[in-house]
Design a protein around this motif. Sequence first.
Motif, mmCIF file in Angstrom:
data_model
loop_
_atom_site.group_PDB
_atom_site.id
_atom_site.type_symbol
_atom_site.label_atom_id
_atom_site.label_comp_id
_atom_site.label_asym_id
_atom_site.label_seq_id
_atom_site.Cartn_x
_atom_site.Cartn_y
_atom_site.Cartn_z
ATOM 1 N N ASP A 11 44.968 -58.209 31.344
ATOM 2 C CA ASP A 11 45.023 -57.027 31.672
ATOM 3 C C ASP A 11 45.642 -55.687 32.994
ATOM 4 N N VAL A 12 47.208 -56.351 33.065
ATOM 5 C CA VAL A 12 47.468 -55.593 34.500
ATOM 6 C C VAL A 12 49.365 -55.952 34.644
ATOM 7 N N GLU A 13 49.331 -55.136 35.494
ATOM 8 C CA GLU A 13 51.422 -53.993 35.256
ATOM 9 C C GLU A 13 52.217 -55.392 36.734
ATOM 10 N N GLU A 14 52.984 -56.308 35.881
ATOM 11 C CA GLU A 14 53.835 -56.911 36.861
ATOM 12 C C GLU A 14 55.012 -56.062 37.505
ATOM 13 N N LEU A 15 55.104 -56.000 39.215
ATOM 14 C CA LEU A 15 55.605 -55.534 39.558
ATOM 15 C C LEU A 15 57.072 -56.105 39.975
ATOM 16 N N LEU A 16 57.023 -56.815 39.997
ATOM 17 C CA LEU A 16 58.452 -57.505 40.543
ATOM 18 C C LEU A 16 58.486 -59.097 40.483
ATOM 19 N N ASP A 17 59.402 -59.575 39.653
ATOM 20 C CA ASP A 17 59.731 -60.480 39.848
ATOM 21 C C ASP A 17 59.993 -61.467 41.319
ATOM 22 N N LEU A 18 59.105 -62.508 41.644
ATOM 23 C CA LEU A 18 60.044 -63.219 43.095
ATOM 24 C C LEU A 18 60.814 -64.083 42.542
ATOM 25 N N GLN A 19 61.076 -64.546 41.415
ATOM 26 C CA GLN A 19 62.403 -64.953 41.024
ATOM 27 C C GLN A 19 62.479 -66.674 41.934
ATOM 28 N N SER A 20 60.745 -66.921 41.808
ATOM 29 C CA SER A 20 60.754 -68.347 42.370
ATOM 30 C C SER A 20 59.525 -68.652 41.583
#
Length: 294
Positions: free
Chosen positions: A88-97
């Motif tokens: 149960d976590v929130e994704e804040l940013l896709d590091l695109q790697s």
Amino acid sequence: MNSDAKPGDVIRLAIPNKGRIADPIIETVEKSGLRIKNSVQRKLISRTSDPEIEVLFARPIDIPEFVADGAADLGITGKDMIMERGSDVEELLDLQSGNANLVLAVPADSDINDPKQLDGLRVATEFSGISKKYFNGLGIDVTLVPVGGACEAAPYLGIADAIIDLTSSGVTLATNNLRVVDEVLRSTTVLIANRDAKERHPEKIAELCLALESVIMARGQCYLMMNVTRPSLEEVKRELPGLSGPTVMDVSSDDNLVAVHAVVKEDHLYSLVGKLKKAGARDILVIPIERMIR
Ligand SMILES: Nc1ncnc2c1ncn2[C@@H]1O[C@H](COP(=O)(O)OP(=O)(O)OP(=O)(O)O)[C@@H](O)[C@H]1O
Ligand SMILES: O=P(O)(O)OC[C@H]1O[C@H](OP(=O)(O)OP(=O)(O)O)[C@H](O)[C@@H]1O
Ligand SMILES: [Mg+2]
């Protein structure tokens, strides 16, 4: 309080201590300006250049639950790890790697071309959680064969009829004569947070996201500087796509000369420099970009 206990106002960021995504993540974090004090020794807890942020080194598969249960406030790990743990976590940013595809694969000579043909058969995988959800979603009843690694050997050993495993270069599948039947999940590395951390540290988290984003935006871009005589300017500008068109500045020492600056994709550079020279540019400088904020 033991030496590693976290004082209330310090944000703990969990990052991988090993595996192929560890170094790229540490590099991105450091390039964002958040220097990790003991990144070489990989101590369990390490201070950073920001006294309000410390780093926890952990296995990628453990990071989602460390963040969900509050042992860490933030984490960076693979999307597949998060989905596998169902945290149960929130994704804040896709590091695109850390790009990897989780795929369903069968022996190349198998007559299976549709996941539905696996009904009642066996599937070996390191990702039981994701696989169960995937087959339930398709309404297919398979027997999952949990393995700890080297999943690709399972069909050859006769312990499974198919596998669900990660692929990126495709070498392992090809080497083991396995063929993809379906894509289960596209995974990249992502920054995650628990809700409590987001409520307690909105500004610090926004600051970290912006710093990481600036590194991601700068990837594959470089800064070009050159001098151009005014009659050649239009032809040079036609060669420069740039973010919002090149910047053109007067050169104080010579009325007939302007300085032209532009941000260009690194992979365009090889052919671009010759075209710019041919169009009349000279004194061309190429400078790497560490961070870029639009
Ligand atoms: N072949 C791969 N290509 C791209 N990413 C991968 C690959 N295998 C694992 N990953 C990614 O690495 C992250 C961590 O997985 P894992 O702990 O298995 O790391 P690893 O680099 O495979 O280390 P290990 O040698 O322990 O398997 C996951 O998010 C996963 O998506
Ligand atoms: O598409 P490729 O580039 O060939 O990578 C795919 C392989 O990488 C991972 O294995 P890893 O090497 O991490 O060993 P593991 O199974 O022990 O995790 C994954 O389990 C695949 O076997
Ligand atoms: Mg692995």
